[in-house]
Design a protein around this motif. Structure first.
Motif, short mmCIF file in Angstrom:
data_model
loop_
_atom_site.label_atom_id
_atom_site.label_comp_id
_atom_site.label_asym_id
_atom_site.label_seq_id
_atom_site.Cartn_x
_atom_site.Cartn_y
_atom_site.Cartn_z
N GLY A 135 11.47 18.17 -10.59
CA GLY A 135 10.29 17.28 -10.24
C GLY A 135 10.83 15.75 -10.79
N VAL A 136 10.44 14.78 -10.04
CA VAL A 136 10.84 13.51 -10.47
C VAL A 136 9.56 12.44 -10.18
N LEU A 137 9.22 12.02 -11.33
CA LEU A 137 8.20 10.86 -11.38
C LEU A 137 8.73 9.44 -11.32
N PRO A 179 11.11 17.97 -4.65
CA PRO A 179 10.13 17.96 -3.85
C PRO A 179 9.11 16.90 -4.20
N ILE A 180 9.24 15.61 -4.01
CA ILE A 180 8.54 14.66 -4.88
C ILE A 180 7.03 14.10 -4.11
N ALA A 181 6.65 14.74 -3.30
CA ALA A 181 5.48 14.14 -2.54
C ALA A 181 4.14 14.80 -3.11
N SER A 182 3.26 13.90 -3.25
CA SER A 182 1.93 14.04 -3.54
C SER A 182 1.27 15.25 -2.70
N SER A 183 1.42 16.73 -3.00
CA SER A 183 0.71 17.62 -2.43
C SER A 183 -0.15 18.38 -3.08
N GLU A 198 -3.68 6.23 -0.79
CA GLU A 198 -4.56 6.72 0.39
C GLU A 198 -4.88 8.00 -0.34
N VAL A 199 -3.84 8.84 -1.09
CA VAL A 199 -4.29 9.99 -1.86
C VAL A 199 -5.56 9.70 -2.68
N ALA A 200 -5.26 8.71 -3.54
CA ALA A 200 -6.46 8.51 -4.46
C ALA A 200 -7.64 8.35 -3.70
N GLY A 218 5.27 16.16 1.86
CA GLY A 218 4.02 17.00 1.04
C GLY A 218 3.60 18.19 1.97
N VAL A 219 4.12 18.50 3.10
CA VAL A 219 3.83 19.84 3.96
C VAL A 219 4.43 20.87 3.45
N PRO A 220 3.53 21.84 2.79
CA PRO A 220 4.51 22.97 2.09
C PRO A 220 5.48 23.56 2.83
N GLY A 258 11.15 13.54 5.61
CA GLY A 258 10.24 12.56 5.51
C GLY A 258 11.05 11.06 5.50
N THR A 259 10.92 10.35 6.73
CA THR A 259 11.71 9.10 6.38
C THR A 259 10.52 7.84 6.63
N GLY A 260 9.82 8.06 5.81
CA GLY A 260 8.79 7.00 5.31
C GLY A 260 9.27 6.09 4.38
N ALA A 261 8.40 5.28 3.66
CA ALA A 261 8.92 4.32 2.60
C ALA A 261 9.80 5.00 1.64
N VAL A 316 15.29 13.90 8.32
CA VAL A 316 14.39 14.54 9.02
C VAL A 316 12.84 14.19 9.25
N ASP A 317 12.35 13.97 10.64
CA ASP A 317 10.92 13.50 10.50
C ASP A 317 10.49 13.66 12.13
N ILE A 318 9.21 13.33 12.05
CA ILE A 318 8.49 13.92 13.37
C ILE A 318 8.30 12.84 14.35
N HIS A 319 8.75 11.46 13.85
CA HIS A 319 8.65 10.25 14.59
C HIS A 319 9.93 9.53 15.00
N ASP A 320 10.44 9.65 16.50
CA ASP A 320 11.53 9.04 16.67
C ASP A 320 11.93 7.94 16.07
N SER A 321 10.92 6.92 16.38
CA SER A 321 11.03 5.59 15.56
C SER A 321 11.32 5.60 14.27
N ARG A 322 10.73 6.25 13.37
CA ARG A 322 11.28 6.22 12.19
C ARG A 322 12.79 6.94 11.86
N LEU A 323 13.05 7.79 12.76
CA LEU A 323 14.46 8.43 12.56
C LEU A 323 15.45 7.11 13.19
N ILE A 358 1.03 -1.15 0.11
CA ILE A 358 0.07 0.18 -0.07
C ILE A 358 0.91 1.23 -0.06
N CYS A 359 0.78 1.95 -1.00
CA CYS A 359 1.46 3.31 -1.08
C CYS A 359 0.91 4.55 -0.62
N HIS A 360 1.53 5.32 -0.30
CA HIS A 360 0.89 6.62 0.22
C HIS A 360 -0.22 7.28 -0.87
#
Ligand SMILES: NC(=O)c1ccc[n+]([C@@H]2O[C@H](COP(=O)([O-])OP(=O)(O)OC[C@H]3O[C@@H](n4cnc5c(N)ncnc54)[C@H](O)[C@@H]3O)[C@@H](O)[C@H]2O)c1
Ligand SMILES: [Zn+2]
Ligand SMILES: [Zn+2]
Length: 372
Positions: free
Chosen positions: A307-309, A282-286, A44-46, A262-264, A192-195, A215-222, A39-41
């Protein structure tokens, strides 16, 4: 044929597993029996409204086994193990130049929801339409694709793991390896240290970057970022990221940055923290953007924004390469994956959104067992 698929009926509705009809394959098409799907982010956007047509079968990180091929298919046969990825036309100038992520028809062939002639892959018993996603719809026991969607993998590869090599991990690694192409010794900050961000981080290590700042807001991801190659991590909840990165880089900033949040405001920081001559991706869906002053932010500092797709990757070349990196212990994406049953799709999706799971993978064929 009758299949089972997770249908998104309307914007923001939960996934509902339903029996649907999958129409016959055409001469140039391939029927794949799905083993698993990440499951990709972007799913969820879609699901939340970022798609033009509903009801739809989402999912675009599938892996499975070829069940049947059309008469004109030459490169695949029943029994082949495959990873599914995006579609491309194959005959526009960009495809012919070897850059299928820039296919001139990318948006149409992947996000139209039907075949080119408007015909459907899936329908309900009453004939009502169910649309397709990224030319894949992998949240399904079976799906119809073309040769260009598929990458063959060795039968020794665990098919339960490799679906996300078709999108999230491809995007993150490719943004570094094919998009930014940092030279050895360069510096990079990954927001953003997600997938996607963690795959980028492993690729930055493979590329020989000297400083890899997560850089992230969750220590576990860091913590995970540290294990996978980050030389420094910053929790942006309780620190001034710009000041911290400046301190780490002798006040210069970084040569490269990637925003996957994706946070501006974060995307803005990813540009502000570039060194002279730096490049941001800046590759997030925003849905939101940031205001740029071309002269002050870019020209006078010789900086650029790229931009990178899909990591600018050619799936058929990049996926086998990522598997090689994985086998060599350089791309340990398996550490990010958590398996769920197909009918736990809503829980898996919620765990991804809440940050509990980095990369949920649905096991669609419970009978599949990886080769010993
Ligand atoms: N360009 C492409 O081709 C492409 C392809 C696939 C995915 N994407 C997009 O890439 C993005 C990342 O996908 P993912 O699967 O890694 O998502 P994810 O949710 O796993 O990762 C996002 C990370 O950002 C962190 N984050 C959120 N807000 C933050 C903030 N204010 N400061 C710092 N960190 C913050 C989260 O904690 C999370 O770890 C998504 O927007 C997705 O749609 C783009
Ligand atoms: Zn094309
Ligand atoms: Zn995706």
């Amino acid at each position: 044929m009758k299949i089972r698929a997770a249908v998104t009926n309307e914007i923001d509705s939960p996934y509902v597993i339903e029996e649907l009809t999958l129409n016959e394959i055409r001469d140039d098409e391939i029927l794949v029996k799905m083993v698993a799907s990440g499951i990709c982010h972007s799913d969820e956007v879609a699901r939340k409204g970022g798609y033009p047509v509903y009801p739809v079968v989402l999912g675009h990180e599938g892996s499975g086994i070829v069940e049947k091929v059309g008469a004109a298919v030459r490169g695949f046969e029943p029994g082949d193990h495959v990873v599914l990825s995006y579609h491309y036309c194959g005959h526009c100038s960009n495809c012919l130049s070897g850059v299928p992520a820039s296919c001139e028809d990318w948006m149409t062939v992947n996000l139209r929801g039907t075949r080119e002639d408007g015909s459907l892959y899936f329908q309900r018993e009453d004939g009502s339409p169910i649309y397709n996603f990224v030319s894949q719809s992998s949240f399904s026991t079976h799906t119809i694709v073309t040769e260009r969607n598929l990458t063959k993998v060795d039968k020794s590869v665990d098919l339960r793991l490799v679906g996300p090599l078709g999108c999230g991990f491809l995007t993150g690694s490719g943004t570094v390896l094919n998009g930014l192409k940092p030279g050895p010794g360069s510096t990079i900050a990954i927001f953003g240290t997600g997938a996607v961000g963690l795959a980028a981080m492993m690729a930055a290590k493979i590329s020989g970057c000297s400083q890899i700042i997560g850089v992230d807001i969750h220590d576990s991801r860091l913590d995970t970022a540290k294990q996978l190659g980050a030389t420094h991590t910053i929790n942006s909840k309780d620190s001034d990221v710009l000041a911290e990165i400046k301190k780490l880089t002798n006040n210069k900033g970084v040569n490269f940055s990637i925003d996957t949040t994706g946070v501006p405001a974060v995307a803005r920081t990813s540009i502000d923290i570039l060194a002279v001559g730096g490049v941001a991706a800046p590759i997030a869906s925003s849905r939101g953007g940031v205001e740029i002053n071309f002269n002050a932010d870019l020209n006078m500092l010789n900086r650029s924004i790229k931009g990178v797709l899909m990591g600018n990757s050619i799936p058929q070349l990049s996926i086998p390469q990522l598997i090689q990196f994985f086998e060599a212990g350089q791309f340990s994406f398996d550490q990010l994956v958590k398996f769920y049953k197909f009918d736990e799709i809503n829980e898996a999706s919620a765990d991804s959104a809440s940050g509990k799971t980095i990369k949920p993978v649905l096991i669609i064929d419970e009978d599949y067992a990886p080769a010993k």
